[in-house]
Every structure is written in C-alpha cells, then in structure tokens.
Write a protein that holds these residues in place. Structure first.
Motif, short mmCIF file in Angstrom:
data_model
loop_
_atom_site.label_atom_id
_atom_site.label_comp_id
_atom_site.label_asym_id
_atom_site.label_seq_id
_atom_site.Cartn_x
_atom_site.Cartn_y
_atom_site.Cartn_z
N ALA A 169 0.86 -1.18 0.00
CA ALA A 169 0.00 0.00 0.00
C ALA A 169 0.90 1.23 0.00
O ALA A 169 1.95 1.24 0.65
CB ALA A 169 -0.91 -0.01 1.22
N ILE A 170 0.49 2.26 -0.73
CA ILE A 170 1.34 3.46 -0.81
C ILE A 170 0.54 4.73 -0.54
O ILE A 170 -0.52 4.96 -1.13
CB ILE A 170 2.02 3.61 -2.20
CG1 ILE A 170 2.73 2.31 -2.63
CG2 ILE A 170 3.01 4.77 -2.19
CD1 ILE A 170 3.45 2.39 -3.98
N ILE A 171 1.06 5.55 0.38
CA ILE A 171 0.52 6.90 0.60
C ILE A 171 1.35 7.82 -0.30
O ILE A 171 2.52 8.11 -0.01
CB ILE A 171 0.62 7.32 2.09
CG1 ILE A 171 -0.12 6.31 2.98
CG2 ILE A 171 0.06 8.74 2.27
CD1 ILE A 171 0.00 6.58 4.49
N MET A 172 0.76 8.19 -1.43
CA MET A 172 1.49 8.94 -2.46
C MET A 172 1.48 10.42 -2.09
O MET A 172 0.57 11.15 -2.45
CB MET A 172 0.79 8.74 -3.81
CG MET A 172 0.46 7.28 -4.14
SD MET A 172 -0.28 7.08 -5.77
CE MET A 172 -1.91 7.78 -5.53
N LEU A 213 -3.35 2.12 -3.62
CA LEU A 213 -2.82 3.49 -3.67
C LEU A 213 -3.79 4.48 -3.05
O LEU A 213 -4.97 4.52 -3.41
CB LEU A 213 -2.55 3.88 -5.13
CG LEU A 213 -1.58 3.00 -5.91
CD1 LEU A 213 -1.51 3.47 -7.37
CD2 LEU A 213 -0.18 3.04 -5.28
N TYR A 214 -3.27 5.28 -2.12
CA TYR A 214 -4.10 6.32 -1.48
C TYR A 214 -4.08 7.53 -2.41
O TYR A 214 -3.08 8.23 -2.52
CB TYR A 214 -3.47 6.67 -0.14
CG TYR A 214 -4.39 7.27 0.90
CD1 TYR A 214 -5.76 7.37 0.72
CD2 TYR A 214 -3.85 7.70 2.13
CE1 TYR A 214 -6.58 7.89 1.72
CE2 TYR A 214 -4.67 8.22 3.14
CZ TYR A 214 -6.04 8.32 2.92
OH TYR A 214 -6.84 8.83 3.91
N ALA A 215 -5.19 7.74 -3.10
CA ALA A 215 -5.24 8.80 -4.10
C ALA A 215 -5.97 10.05 -3.61
O ALA A 215 -5.66 11.16 -4.02
CB ALA A 215 -5.90 8.28 -5.37
N PHE A 216 -6.97 9.85 -2.74
CA PHE A 216 -7.76 10.99 -2.25
C PHE A 216 -8.44 10.59 -0.95
O PHE A 216 -9.17 9.60 -0.90
CB PHE A 216 -8.80 11.38 -3.32
CG PHE A 216 -9.44 12.72 -3.09
CD1 PHE A 216 -8.83 13.89 -3.56
CD2 PHE A 216 -10.62 12.83 -2.38
CE1 PHE A 216 -9.41 15.13 -3.33
CE2 PHE A 216 -11.21 14.07 -2.14
CZ PHE A 216 -10.61 15.23 -2.63
N MET A 270 -2.65 -8.98 -11.15
CA MET A 270 -2.52 -8.13 -9.95
C MET A 270 -3.82 -7.36 -9.76
O MET A 270 -4.51 -7.06 -10.74
CB MET A 270 -1.35 -7.16 -10.11
CG MET A 270 -1.09 -6.27 -8.91
SD MET A 270 0.38 -5.23 -9.09
CE MET A 270 -0.33 -3.77 -9.83
N THR A 271 -4.16 -7.03 -8.52
CA THR A 271 -5.31 -6.17 -8.25
C THR A 271 -4.80 -4.81 -7.81
O THR A 271 -4.06 -4.70 -6.83
CB THR A 271 -6.21 -6.77 -7.14
OG1 THR A 271 -6.69 -8.04 -7.58
CG2 THR A 271 -7.39 -5.86 -6.82
N LEU A 272 -5.17 -3.79 -8.57
CA LEU A 272 -4.81 -2.42 -8.21
C LEU A 272 -6.03 -1.77 -7.58
O LEU A 272 -7.08 -1.65 -8.21
CB LEU A 272 -4.41 -1.64 -9.48
CG LEU A 272 -4.30 -0.12 -9.30
CD1 LEU A 272 -3.17 0.24 -8.34
CD2 LEU A 272 -4.09 0.57 -10.65
N THR A 273 -5.89 -1.37 -6.32
CA THR A 273 -7.01 -0.73 -5.63
C THR A 273 -6.71 0.75 -5.44
O THR A 273 -5.67 1.12 -4.91
CB THR A 273 -7.23 -1.40 -4.26
OG1 THR A 273 -7.51 -2.79 -4.47
CG2 THR A 273 -8.38 -0.76 -3.51
#
Ligand code: IPE
Ligand code: IPE
Ligand code: MG
Length: 245
Positions: free
Chosen positions: A16-19, A61-64, A131-134
């Motif tokens: 998981a990434i906090i971008m 991915l943390y997008a918003f 892969m699952t991209l969330t």
C-alpha cells in the motif's frame, strides 16, 4: 540504487502506498500544485508496472482522502479531472499487464463523471488476474470503521449475527477491503511519518517504510529499494526470533 535482480522471492503480497508530496514538488520549482499532481500520474504508472513486474498481487494506492475534500475547490476539481483523464489513458496499461482495477472509499461522493469512468474501467478489467490495483478514493479509515460497525449492528439487531460471534473475519468482511489480504508493506513518500487515516485496521502488522522522495520523483528503483528493505526485516508477529527459524 537497487536493481530488480537484487530482490529475492519474498515479495510482499500486498503493498500500500501513501502517495504524498505532489504539492511540495511543484512549489519547489515555482509551479502550481496541479502540475505536481499531473507529474504524480507518471509515478503511479511506474509503481503499478513495477509491482506487476515483480509479482506483487495487491497494490493499494491512497489517491484521495475524506479529509482532502477540505482543500480549495479548484484543487479538488483538478484532482477529480485528473482521475478521469488518467483512467481513460491507463486502461491500456491495465489491460496489457493483466491488472484488475478495484476502488475503496465513499465512491458515492465522487463527481458523477469520475464515478462512471471508474466503474467502466473496473468492469472492463474484472477478469484480469495478474494483480489487483485498488485506488483509495474519498477514503477514510475511520469512516470505513463507522460504516462497518453500523452494518454489523444492524445484523445483530435483526438477529443475523450473534454479538459473541463477532471476530476478525466478521469485521474484515464488512470493510471496503473485504476482498484484499492484510497489508504487508506500507510505503509513504515525502518524508511525513504519519498514517493520515489510511487502512488503520488493515496495517495492524504491516512493515512501514518512509522515504524522503516526493511522489512525482518516485521511480521504479525507489519501489525496488523499499521492497529490498522489506526483505531485510524479520516479521515476528509477536513470536521470538528463535521460534521462526
Ligand atoms: C499527495 O500530495 C496527493 C494528494 C493528497 C491528493 P499532496 O498534494 O498532499 O502534496 P503535499 O503534501 O502538499 O506536498
Ligand atoms: C494523505 O496525504 C492522502 C493522500 C496521499 C491521498 P495528505 O497530504 O492529505 O495527508 P496529511 O494532510 O499530510 O496528513
Ligand atoms: Mg500531502
């Protein structure tokens, strides 16, 4: 610089990434914050491709965040528009790499156009299985937990679940992340060392990795470096080191 060849087989199943750091990246060069967000999309593509390349099964991915709604309207609008253009553009990357798109968060609160585009890409990629991209969109962990508690309470009230049978699995099944395993590695860019309301329950035993790199500068080798660092750690889950060997 870490090369892919330096990694062993112990690839985290869920990254998981906090971008973070788009705004500071832009400010540093005297540009509008929106330029930073735009540049950030290239880093998103690289992170997605490199995770797929090394066999990460789940990338989130943390997008918003739910809190990001409090930013100036102009910035929120830019981010929502960028979401639509990125989805239109990146469907190709997802199909080529056999990646399934998923989304978590209060999706009802997204503008209609963004929600429609999102649902379309989710539908078109639903059979992909490499892969699952969330994407976490309008996501807040506390909101997710409140929703979970509310749903379980209703089931208890209606006699569907008995209170003493509430366990970790029951909670997991009611979260937005119900189809995802726990996070193994959480990465945050930009030097901030906080969680900012992201996946509080799901990171209970995640390895945390913080880097000073601002998100628009985050390249494949930075991702590989984070995985390399993860592989050097011993995950004990409460046991002693001796018990593990
Ligand atoms: C992350 O970058 C992107 C979002 C939160 C949408 P920021 O916009 O938070 O960038 P900084 O933290 O202000 O540098
Ligand atoms: C967290 O970043 C949210 C996203 C990356 C989408 P923020 O920049 O919003 O978090 P804070 O304000 O630094 O905690
Ligand atoms: Mg930020």
């Amino acid at each position: 610089m870490v090369d892919k060849k330096q990694l062993n087989d112990n690839i985290p199943q869920h990254v998981a990434i906090i971008m973070d750091g788009n705004g500071r990246w832009a400010k540093k060069q005297g540009l509008f914050r929106s330029v930073g967000h735009e540049k950030g999309t290239k880093a998103v593509r690289e992170a997605v491709e490199s995770c797929a390349e090394i066999g990460v099964k789940y990338l989130t991915l943390y997008a918003f965040s739910t809190e990001n709604w409090n930013r100036p309207k102009l910035e929120v609008d830019t981010l929502m528009k960028l979401l639509v253009t990125s989805l239109k553009k990146e469907i190709k990357t997802l199909q080529e790499n056999n990646i399934k798109l998923n989304a978590i968060g209060n999706l009802q609160s997204l503008p209609g156009k963004a929600r429609k585009e999102l649902m379309e890409v989710i539908e078109k990629t639903k059979s992909n299985d490499h892969m699952t991209l969330t994407l976490a969109l309008s996501y807040g962990s506390r909101e997710e937990l409140i929703k979970t508690i509310e749903e379980i309470s209703i089931k208890v009230k209606n006699g569907v679940i008995s209170p003493h049978l509430i366990n970790e699995s029951v909670i997991n099944e009611h979260l937005y992340t119900k189809n995802l395993p726990d996070v193994d590695l959480l990465i945050r860019t930009s030097g901030e060392k906080r969680i900012s309301n992201f996946l509080l329950w799901q990171i209970a035993y995640a390895e945390l990795y913080f880097t000073e790199i601002l998100w628009p500068d985050f390249r494949k080798e930075h991702l590989f470096e984070a995985i390399y660092n993860y592989q050097k750690r011993e995950r004990r889950f409460g046991k002693t080191s001796e018990q593990l060997s």
